[in-house]
Scaffold this motif. Structure first.
Motif, PDB file in Angstrom:
ATOM      1  N   GLY A 232       0.854  -1.249   0.099  1.00 53.50           N
ATOM      2  CA  GLY A 232       0.016   0.037  -0.077  1.00 53.50           C
ATOM      3  C   GLY A 232       0.806   1.198  -0.071  1.00 53.50           C
ATOM      4  N   THR A 233       0.170   2.249   0.579  1.00 54.71           N
ATOM      5  CA  THR A 233       0.885   3.745   0.642  1.00 54.71           C
ATOM      6  C   THR A 233       0.727   4.264   1.929  1.00 54.71           C
ATOM      7  OG1 THR A 233      -0.800   4.777  -0.279  1.00 54.71           O
ATOM      8  CG2 THR A 233       0.805   4.043  -1.811  1.00 54.71           C
ATOM      9  N   GLY A 234       1.563   5.233   2.192  1.00 49.72           N
ATOM     10  CA  GLY A 234       1.190   6.094   3.362  1.00 49.72           C
ATOM     11  C   GLY A 234       1.023   5.367   4.870  1.00 49.72           C
ATOM     12  N   ARG A 235      -0.234   5.579   5.394  1.00 46.54           N
ATOM     13  CA  ARG A 235      -0.315   4.960   6.638  1.00 46.54           C
ATOM     14  C   ARG A 235      -0.278   3.502   6.599  1.00 46.54           C
ATOM     15  NH1 ARG A 235      -2.548   7.045  11.301  1.00 46.54           N
ATOM     16  NH2 ARG A 235      -3.221   5.211  12.791  1.00 46.54           N
ATOM     17  N   ALA A 236      -0.704   2.725   5.683  1.00 48.42           N
ATOM     18  CA  ALA A 236      -0.549   1.413   5.532  1.00 48.42           C
ATOM     19  C   ALA A 236       0.906   0.767   5.813  1.00 48.42           C
ATOM     20  CB  ALA A 236      -1.222   0.775   4.038  1.00 48.42           C
ATOM     21  N   ILE A 237       1.904   1.584   5.093  1.00 47.87           N
ATOM     22  CA  ILE A 237       3.330   1.168   5.063  1.00 47.87           C
ATOM     23  C   ILE A 237       3.681   1.483   6.667  1.00 47.87           C
ATOM     24  CG2 ILE A 237       5.602   1.928   4.469  1.00 47.87           C
ATOM     25  CD1 ILE A 237       3.774   0.217   2.340  1.00 47.87           C
ATOM     26  N   ARG A 238       3.285   2.566   7.351  1.00 48.11           N
ATOM     27  CA  ARG A 238       3.822   2.620   8.825  1.00 48.11           C
ATOM     28  C   ARG A 238       3.217   1.858   9.770  1.00 48.11           C
ATOM     29  NH1 ARG A 238       5.231   8.488   8.895  1.00 48.11           N
ATOM     30  NH2 ARG A 238       5.010   9.347   6.822  1.00 48.11           N
ATOM     31  N   GLU A 239       1.964   1.450   9.373  1.00 51.53           N
ATOM     32  CA  GLU A 239       1.233   0.479  10.286  1.00 51.53           C
ATOM     33  C   GLU A 239       2.013  -0.908   9.789  1.00 51.53           C
ATOM     34  OE1 GLU A 239      -3.377   1.891  10.717  1.00 51.53           O
ATOM     35  OE2 GLU A 239      -2.988   0.914   8.861  1.00 51.53           O
ATOM     36  N   GLY A 240       2.251  -1.422   8.854  1.00 48.51           N
ATOM     37  CA  GLY A 240       3.176  -2.551   8.641  1.00 48.51           C
ATOM     38  C   GLY A 240       4.384  -2.387   9.152  1.00 48.51           C
ATOM     39  N   MET A 241       5.203  -1.435   9.246  1.00 49.87           N
ATOM     40  CA  MET A 241       6.456  -1.583   9.949  1.00 49.87           C
ATOM     41  C   MET A 241       6.424  -1.617  11.418  1.00 49.87           C
ATOM     42  SD  MET A 241       8.097   1.556   7.756  1.00 49.87           S
ATOM     43  CE  MET A 241       9.820   1.555   8.178  1.00 49.87           C
ATOM     44  N   ALA A 242       5.457  -0.889  11.943  1.00 54.96           N
ATOM     45  CA  ALA A 242       5.070  -0.936  13.418  1.00 54.96           C
ATOM     46  C   ALA A 242       4.531  -2.452  13.699  1.00 54.96           C
ATOM     47  CB  ALA A 242       3.898  -0.115  13.661  1.00 54.96           C
ATOM     48  N   SER A 243       4.035  -3.186  12.878  1.00 63.09           N
ATOM     49  CA  SER A 243       3.926  -4.423  13.161  1.00 63.09           C
ATOM     50  C   SER A 243       4.778  -5.596  12.823  1.00 63.09           C
ATOM     51  CB  SER A 243       2.248  -4.836  12.576  1.00 63.09           C
ATOM     52  OG  SER A 243       1.270  -4.018  12.903  1.00 63.09           O
ATOM     53  N   THR A 244       6.028  -5.166  12.519  1.00 67.77           N
ATOM     54  CA  THR A 244       7.069  -5.975  12.228  1.00 67.77           C
ATOM     55  C   THR A 244       6.680  -6.859  11.160  1.00 67.77           C
ATOM     56  OG1 THR A 244       7.149  -6.575  14.778  1.00 67.77           O
ATOM     57  CG2 THR A 244       8.761  -7.657  13.249  1.00 67.77           C
ATOM     58  N   CYS A 245       6.311  -6.162   9.941  1.00 69.77           N
ATOM     59  CA  CYS A 245       5.841  -6.662   8.685  1.00 69.77           C
ATOM     60  C   CYS A 245       6.992  -5.985   7.811  1.00 69.77           C
ATOM     61  CB  CYS A 245       4.592  -6.536   8.096  1.00 69.77           C
ATOM     62  SG  CYS A 245       3.428  -7.528   8.938  1.00 69.77           S
ATOM     63  N   ALA A 246       7.214  -6.766   6.615  1.00 65.67           N
ATOM     64  CA  ALA A 246       8.062  -6.156   5.357  1.00 65.67           C
ATOM     65  C   ALA A 246       6.935  -5.647   4.533  1.00 65.67           C
ATOM     66  CB  ALA A 246       8.590  -7.330   4.573  1.00 65.67           C
ATOM     67  N   THR A 247       7.212  -4.321   3.967  1.00 69.95           N
ATOM     68  CA  THR A 247       6.277  -3.612   3.523  1.00 69.95           C
ATOM     69  C   THR A 247       6.769  -3.009   2.067  1.00 69.95           C
ATOM     70  OG1 THR A 247       7.337  -1.553   4.418  1.00 69.95           O
ATOM     71  CG2 THR A 247       5.552  -2.435   5.357  1.00 69.95           C
ATOM     72  N   TRP A 248       5.872  -2.977   1.017  1.00 68.57           N
ATOM     73  CA  TRP A 248       6.032  -2.691  -0.394  1.00 68.57           C
ATOM     74  C   TRP A 248       5.060  -1.481  -0.763  1.00 68.57           C
ATOM     75  CZ3 TRP A 248       8.741  -5.841  -3.755  1.00 68.57           C
ATOM     76  CH2 TRP A 248       8.758  -5.486  -5.056  1.00 68.57           C
ATOM     77  N   VAL A 249       5.976  -0.338  -1.208  1.00 71.53           N
ATOM     78  CA  VAL A 249       5.149   0.794  -1.532  1.00 71.53           C
ATOM     79  C   VAL A 249       4.457   0.771  -2.887  1.00 71.53           C
ATOM     80  CG1 VAL A 249       5.181   3.213  -1.880  1.00 71.53           C
ATOM     81  CG2 VAL A 249       6.729   2.205  -0.017  1.00 71.53           C
ATOM     82  N   LEU A 250       3.054   0.616  -3.021  1.00 73.62           N
ATOM     83  CA  LEU A 250       2.513   0.589  -4.458  1.00 73.62           C
ATOM     84  C   LEU A 250       1.165   1.332  -4.213  1.00 73.62           C
ATOM     85  CD1 LEU A 250       2.440  -1.154  -6.924  1.00 73.62           C
ATOM     86  CD2 LEU A 250       0.840  -2.501  -5.982  1.00 73.62           C
ATOM     87  N   GLY A 251       1.171   2.383  -5.237  1.00 76.52           N
ATOM     88  CA  GLY A 251      -0.182   2.968  -5.539  1.00 76.52           C
ATOM     89  C   GLY A 251      -0.321   3.530  -6.916  1.00 76.52           C
ATOM     90  N   GLU A 252      -0.420   4.690  -7.180  1.00 75.77           N
ATOM     91  CA  GLU A 252      -0.178   5.083  -8.603  1.00 75.77           C
ATOM     92  C   GLU A 252       1.058   4.786  -9.224  1.00 75.77           C
ATOM     93  OE1 GLU A 252      -2.006   8.739  -9.598  1.00 75.77           O
ATOM     94  OE2 GLU A 252      -3.564   8.342  -8.342  1.00 75.77           O
ATOM     95  N   TYR A 253       1.964   4.696  -8.454  1.00 74.75           N
ATOM     96  CA  TYR A 253       3.394   4.347  -8.976  1.00 74.75           C
ATOM     97  C   TYR A 253       3.975   3.262  -7.843  1.00 74.75           C
ATOM     98  CZ  TYR A 253       3.321   9.081 -10.744  1.00 74.75           C
ATOM     99  OH  TYR A 253       2.926  10.110 -11.642  1.00 74.75           O
ATOM    100  N   CYS A 254       5.167   2.819  -8.192  1.00 74.64           N
ATOM    101  CA  CYS A 254       5.680   1.464  -7.334  1.00 74.64           C
ATOM    102  C   CYS A 254       7.174   2.092  -6.745  1.00 74.64           C
ATOM    103  CB  CYS A 254       5.606   0.296  -8.214  1.00 74.64           C
ATOM    104  SG  CYS A 254       6.283  -1.058  -7.190  1.00 74.64           S
ATOM    105  N   ASP A 255       7.197   2.152  -5.648  1.00 75.46           N
ATOM    106  CA  ASP A 255       8.720   2.357  -5.129  1.00 75.46           C
ATOM    107  C   ASP A 255       9.278   0.941  -4.758  1.00 75.46           C
ATOM    108  OD1 ASP A 255       9.125   4.807  -5.688  1.00 75.46           O
ATOM    109  OD2 ASP A 255       8.312   5.834  -3.481  1.00 75.46           O
ATOM    110  N   GLY A 256       8.370  -0.085  -4.374  1.00 75.13           N
ATOM    111  CA  GLY A 256       8.910  -1.418  -3.986  1.00 75.13           C
ATOM    112  C   GLY A 256       9.102  -1.526  -2.461  1.00 75.13           C
ATOM    113  N   LEU A 257       9.972  -2.304  -2.183  1.00 73.88           N
ATOM    114  CA  LEU A 257      10.225  -2.758  -0.932  1.00 73.88           C
ATOM    115  C   LEU A 257      11.000  -1.894  -0.092  1.00 73.88           C
ATOM    116  CD1 LEU A 257       9.802  -5.621   0.662  1.00 73.88           C
ATOM    117  CD2 LEU A 257      12.327  -6.052   0.190  1.00 73.88           C
TER     118      LEU A 257
END
Length: 350
Positions: free
Chosen positions: A218-243
């Motif tokens: 996801g993007t934005g808050r979803a990435i922050r929530e994933g990080m806070a929960s000890t998850c790997a995160t992948w930035v994907l929205g209208e563009y893709c930044d990746g892992l």
């Protein structure tokens, strides 16, 4: 302190941030009242009641002047362009200062922001874009830090956590199709459906869901929530930044984990190197890194402390002030040194 918060209801991270801010202000001993217009979701109304947050969903905050006068707020903190004009009028009627957090780059009506005692922006990208003649502070959106972080065994579980717009849909479909082909179990929390992906609808409490996840997309808050929960995160929205990695996090954070850092499309060949046969040890390390980084930078407790410093500044300087083109003033600089308001400058920050 008594803080009146105003916003329009959206099913997105902006609304989640406002509710989280209200809850943490209450927890830290302040009083809040929330005016959230167009709230038409029973799930969120139930969440507000459970959290003990007093609120009104009246579409016209000016109709609540009598009630609010009795409550006697110290200031009004607005979070939506749709409620900004009414917030300004309400502040004038109540004779209390108003400030606004801008949650998106195309914030409108931007011409009304100079009427605020202060403006809060949520990313370095936004800070560089907005040049306002009022004190402008950079405070990112914060997230709660779940106490439980120990994960079950890695099992190739991916979660798309997003309100998907038309501009995001092709990327989401492309990545989900590849994940499913590579043997991942894929869920969607939000408004997005895709064949083979378990659709959960909009989820107000994402933490139990994320706890079962190995990769949050996801993007934005979803990435922050994933990080806070000890998850790997992948930035994907209208563009893709990746892992998100220790090497990429600073750059991705500057654009609020939006995908606008690289502005690349989703590349299945590059994704396959990381996701087709995932390295479980790498994912574990990324999860540990994300949790540690979120603890230092995104904890809602710290973010609210910064808001309180800004509230105190606004109460001491309630009238909009013209400042230099850099968006800084002598008072702002002093507060920044004393209270840590704004963007941290350690090597771990964007």
């Amino acid at each position: 302190m008594r803080v009146l918060l105003t916003t329009r209801f959206y099913r997105n991270g902006q609304t989640t941030h406002v509710l989280t801010l209200c809850a943490e202000l209450l927890r830290q001993g302040h009083e809040v009242f929330l005016i959230i217009s167009q709230l038409d979701c029973p799930q969120y109304a139930t969440w507000l009641k459970k959290a003990g947050i007093p609120y009104s969903r009246h579409g016209d905050p000016l109709r609540l002047v009598g009630l609010i006068k009795k409550w006697k707020p110290d200031l009004i903190h607005n979070h939506s362009g749709q409620t900004l004009e009414a917030t300004i009028s309400l502040g004038e009627l109540l004779q209390v200062p108003t400030l606004t957090t801008t949650h998106y780059l195309d914030f409108q009506p931007q011409e009304l922001l100079p009427k605020q005692a202060a403006v809060i922006v949520i990313s370095r990208e936004m800070q560089n874009l907005f040049q306002l003649p009022v004190p402008t502070f950079l405070v990112e959106n914060g997230v709660p830090l779940p106490k439980e972080t120990k994960k079950k065994k890695f099992s190739k579980q991916a979660l798309f956590l997003a309100q998907v717009t038309q501009g995001k849909e092709n990327h989401f479909a492309h990545m989900a199709k590849k994940l499913l082909a590579w043997g991942w179990k894929v869920k969607s929390a939000g408004n997005w459906r895709y064949p083979g992906v378990q659709y959960l609808g909009w989820v107000t409490d994402v933490w139990p869901l994320i706890y079962q996840t190995d990769l949050v997309v996801g993007t934005g808050r979803a990435i922050r929530e994933g990080m806070a929960s000890t998850c790997a995160t992948w930035v994907l929205g209208e563009y893709c930044d990746g892992l998100v990695t220790p090497q990429t996090v600073q750059a991705f954070r500057r654009t609020n984990f939006s995908g606008r850092t690289t502005k690349n499309p989703f590349n299945p060949k590059e994704a396959a190197l990381l996701l087709q046969n995932p390295d479980q040890e790498l994912f574990r390390k990324l999860g540990d890194f994300g949790r540690e980084y979120a603890t230092r930078n995104f904890a809602i407790e710290t973010i609210v402390h910064r808001h309180i410093h800004i509230y105190n500044y606004v109460l001491e300087n309630p009238q909009p002030q013209v400042v230099s083109k850099t968006g800084k003033s002598r008072i702002m600089s002093n507060i920044g040194r004393k209270g840590g308001i704004g963007y941290e400058t350690s090597d771990h920050c964007g």
